[in-house]
Scaffold this motif. Sequence first.
Motif, short mmCIF file in Angstrom:
data_model
loop_
_atom_site.label_atom_id
_atom_site.label_comp_id
_atom_site.label_asym_id
_atom_site.label_seq_id
_atom_site.Cartn_x
_atom_site.Cartn_y
_atom_site.Cartn_z
N LEU A 12 0.32 0.66 1.69
CA LEU A 12 0.45 0.86 3.14
C LEU A 12 1.05 2.23 3.46
CD1 LEU A 12 1.69 -2.62 4.40
CD2 LEU A 12 -0.51 -1.53 4.88
N THR A 13 1.97 2.69 2.62
CA THR A 13 2.55 4.03 2.82
C THR A 13 1.49 5.11 2.69
OG1 THR A 13 4.68 3.28 1.94
CG2 THR A 13 4.29 5.65 1.98
N ILE A 15 -1.69 4.64 3.32
CA ILE A 15 -2.53 4.50 4.51
C ILE A 15 -1.88 5.18 5.71
CG2 ILE A 15 -3.50 2.84 6.15
CD1 ILE A 15 -3.85 0.91 3.77
N LEU A 26 -3.18 1.75 13.54
CA LEU A 26 -2.15 1.00 12.83
C LEU A 26 -1.25 0.23 13.79
CD1 LEU A 26 -1.16 3.69 10.17
CD2 LEU A 26 -2.90 1.92 10.02
N VAL A 43 -0.69 -3.46 11.49
CA VAL A 43 0.06 -2.91 10.36
C VAL A 43 1.52 -2.69 10.74
CG1 VAL A 43 0.30 -0.90 8.85
CG2 VAL A 43 -1.98 -1.84 9.33
N LEU A 47 4.83 -4.64 9.06
CA LEU A 47 5.95 -3.94 8.44
C LEU A 47 7.28 -4.38 9.05
CD1 LEU A 47 4.45 -0.33 8.17
CD2 LEU A 47 5.07 -1.83 6.26
N SER A 62 9.72 -1.21 3.00
CA SER A 62 9.13 -1.58 4.29
C SER A 62 9.72 -0.76 5.44
CB SER A 62 9.35 -3.07 4.56
OG SER A 62 8.72 -3.87 3.57
N CYS A 65 8.58 2.90 5.16
CA CYS A 65 7.17 3.01 5.52
C CYS A 65 7.01 2.97 7.04
CB CYS A 65 6.36 1.90 4.86
SG CYS A 65 4.58 1.98 5.19
#
Length: 392
Positions: A12-13, A15, A26, A43, A47, A62, A65
């Motif tokens: 995810l980071t 992305i 996002l 997203v 998170l 988390s 990010c």
Amino acid sequence: SWKVRRSAIRLLTAIVNAFARDPSKLWTVEYAWKKNSKQCTTVAGALVKRFKERDENCRVGSIECFTNLLSNTIDAASTGNIVLRSPDSMDVTSSASSQTVIDLRAKFVPIIVKGCVTQLSAKKAGNRTKSAALALLSTLSRAPGGIGDKEQIRTLFEHIKSILSGDTSSHSHTGNKSLKLDCLHFINVIITSPNHVPQDVMSCVMEQLLTELCNTLQDNWYKITSETLMVLSEIPILLAKTNATKQEKDVVADCLYHAIEPRLAVHDADQEVKEASLESAGSLLSILNDSLDPQKIEKLLSLILLRLKNETTRAASIKTLAEIVKDGVDISIIIDDVVSELAALLRQNRRSIKQASLQCLEKIITSSALGQHQNIVGSILKDLSYVIVDSD
């Protein structure tokens, strides 16, 4: 498994970094939260929900990010790629109808602040988690509306106060000091942020943090001391933006004086502490000089003059003197010695010192600080004649 979740956070980071220019998807596009489930989330929402992770590595990942996503979103809003809806203008204009509008203040800020408060107050949360939460809140303060209203600021300051007072659950001495430093940086960000109501911030500072900040100056780590002094230098500026009463100004001025003066008088302090103490003393004199007794003003001015005579603090002292003279502070007590020192500095080889001295002399001459000391103008002109040479 926590290893799977950590890998998912890393993905995810990546992305978030890939969508740095336009992270709107996002925040708006929803995906299935669990396999074979109708529950969907974005997203950003996913998170935020993982702030309650059991494993600290995943929890910190988390938060970091999401901080990265929020920072990218604020930057994208500044370039016009997306629109962050502010609390004072809830209607979307026609010019922004083609852009993605993110209602950060209403949908996410309360959840973010609540999640960070939970981490700051949790006994089992490590210092890494708390530092990550403070970094997220500092980033959030850059967004329209900041971290919220007065109640949310007060709630956060309560937990900051407990950390500054040493009431932490960590057994790591170095970790506690680093966490205190992060707290001081966060306070500085909140005080200087234009996205909060100055009256609300100042009220919370006076009720909860002012005394604790002054006590924090007793810490023996120079980084904490210098950062605290930088925070204290911003308090008079914040107070000037509010409709503070004379009594409130007197209370703040007295508290700041007794905290700053001992640090300004120390000779063997670190260079950062010396410069920060000069800046905080200049801010106090420039804005709250009417709330200080003549004896206190004389003491601060004499210490600034002493710092002017010291080579290591000379540049910072000239800057401080120029600032307080520009704001109309009466320096007649030390003006003869100040002009004499500045004139002597004009003969030095360091161009930066010569230029700063000239600028400070200019402010002294053009201000009311000269007062009854018109006789020193001749000596200033004489010293200036040495500067005007063909080889310069």
